[in-house]
Scaffold this active site. Structure first.
Site, short mmCIF file in Angstrom:
data_model
loop_
_atom_site.label_atom_id
_atom_site.label_comp_id
_atom_site.label_asym_id
_atom_site.label_seq_id
_atom_site.Cartn_x
_atom_site.Cartn_y
_atom_site.Cartn_z
N THR A 195 -26.22 93.84 32.39
CA THR A 195 -24.85 93.56 32.79
C THR A 195 -24.35 92.39 31.95
O THR A 195 -25.01 91.98 30.99
CB THR A 195 -24.75 93.25 34.30
OG1 THR A 195 -23.38 93.16 34.69
CG2 THR A 195 -25.47 91.95 34.65
N VAL A 209 -19.95 99.59 33.66
CA VAL A 209 -19.41 98.67 32.67
C VAL A 209 -19.43 97.27 33.26
O VAL A 209 -18.91 97.04 34.35
CB VAL A 209 -17.97 99.06 32.26
CG1 VAL A 209 -17.43 98.06 31.25
CG2 VAL A 209 -17.94 100.48 31.72
N CYS A 210 -20.06 96.33 32.56
CA CYS A 210 -20.05 94.93 32.94
C CYS A 210 -20.55 94.75 34.39
O CYS A 210 -21.62 95.24 34.74
CB CYS A 210 -18.64 94.38 32.74
SG CYS A 210 -18.48 92.59 32.76
N SER A 211 -19.77 94.08 35.24
CA SER A 211 -20.23 93.78 36.60
C SER A 211 -20.23 94.99 37.51
O SER A 211 -20.63 94.90 38.68
CB SER A 211 -19.37 92.67 37.22
OG SER A 211 -18.02 93.08 37.32
#
Length: 322
Positions: free
Chosen positions: A134, A114-116
């Site tokens: 990302t 998730v994300c970073s």
């Protein structure tokens, strides 16, 4: 992502955890489990037993396990995102511990970021040879950390084999719903989305800055009511008078206020929603004719004409994306 019998979803929490990265995706799985998906949730972090996991909000998260030495066979590993610079995260003792743990335990297990969280996986070499994404502000950083990966921008999430990565924060909910559909059923994912009051599951091929979200950064509640009606039934035909009645406006006031609030006309806004609906259908495997029908259009030709005015690629190309 494999449809093998996953029995555990293990959320990996880096230092300076973004709570929504965890809470959005984890709550989707919690609700799915309450509705019958046979999985249990597990939260782990590079902490000692009894220590709270640090978060970006400055509050500690209790009840988190230290990184386990062993994992079961049917485990989905979910790496959450964090704030702060990637260099600081990756060079810290906790960051190095996380990368070593991921290298040792991911192996052939399904992995979601998730994300970073993708930066940790990329630095650990787990994205090499794969398509991934990302948060839009970290794409170049991911390219630097994972030069052997194909980093895609403007995607809500990307699935490549047993590895999934998502854009920023709320995109983790879209990814979780996609995984719930794979591990359970599409009907279960829809039920979870409804319980979470998510308007519409975004598909992997949709831009991260989605038409479902654009044009809502205003405080005109009458226009929000009109947009809510369009979002809830984008495949319907919406005469301006009907929308004006919903907003308690005249047609003339509706057209003027809608453009001032959203930056586009009512017709353009509705058209972009229909294209997004068709895009979602195509990404889920429908042909162009079926996608046009789902978007409330009379023919594939009509969809192609609308698509040409509101999208860059051809409808058929969306079906080839992962």
């Amino acid at each position: 992502m494999t449809s093998s019998p996953i029995t555990e979803v293990c959320f990996v929490l880096p230092p300076e955890l973004i709570l929504l990265d965890l809470a959005g995706a984890a709550d989707a799985f919690r609700i799915a489990a309450s509705m019958g998906l046979p999985v249990r949730l597990r939260l782990v972090a590079p902490v000692v037993a009894g220590e709270a996991a640090p978060t970006a909000l400055g509050v500690g998260l209790a009840g988190v396990e230290p990184l386990p030495k062993e994992l079961g066979e049917h485990v989905l590993i979910v790496v959450c995102g964090a704030t702060g610079s990637a260099a600081r995260m990756l060079s810290s003792a906790a960051g190095k511990m996380l990368m070593a743990w991921l290298r040792r335990h991911v192996g052939g297990r399904p992995l979601a970021c998730v994300c970073s969280g993708a930066l940790l996986a990329g630095a650990a070499g787990l994205l090499d040879g794969r398509r991934c994404t990302t948060h839009h502000s970290l794409l170049d950083e991911l390219r630097r950390l994972a030069p052997a990966a194909e980093v895609l921008d403007s995607r809500v999430f990307v699935e490549d084999g047993n590895v999934c990565t998502s854009a920023g924060i709320t995109a983790g909910i879209d990814l979780a719903l996609h995984l719930i559909a794979r591990l359970g059923s599409p009907r279960l994912a829809v039920a979870v989305a409804r319980e979470m009051a998510v308007y519409m599951r975004r598909a992997a091929g949709e831009p991260a800055l989605s038409p479902w979200l654009e044009g809502r950064n205003h405080m005109d509640m009458a226009i929000h009511r009109v947009q809510d009606a369009l979002l809830n039934a984008p495949a319907q035909d919406w005469p301006l008078q009907r929308l004006a009645d919903i907003g308690h406006l005249s047609v003339r006031s509706l057209t003027r206020h809608f453009r001032e609030a959203s930056g586009m006309s009512v017709n353009r806004y509705h058209a972009r929603l229909r294209v997004a609906l068709a895009r979602q259908a195509l990404a889920n495997g429908d042909n162009v004719e079926r996608a046009a029908e789902r978007a409330g259009l009379g023919s594939a030709r009509q969809l192609r004409r609308l698509w040409a005015a509101h999208a860059d690629e051809f409808p058929s190309s969306v079906r080839k994306r992962g």
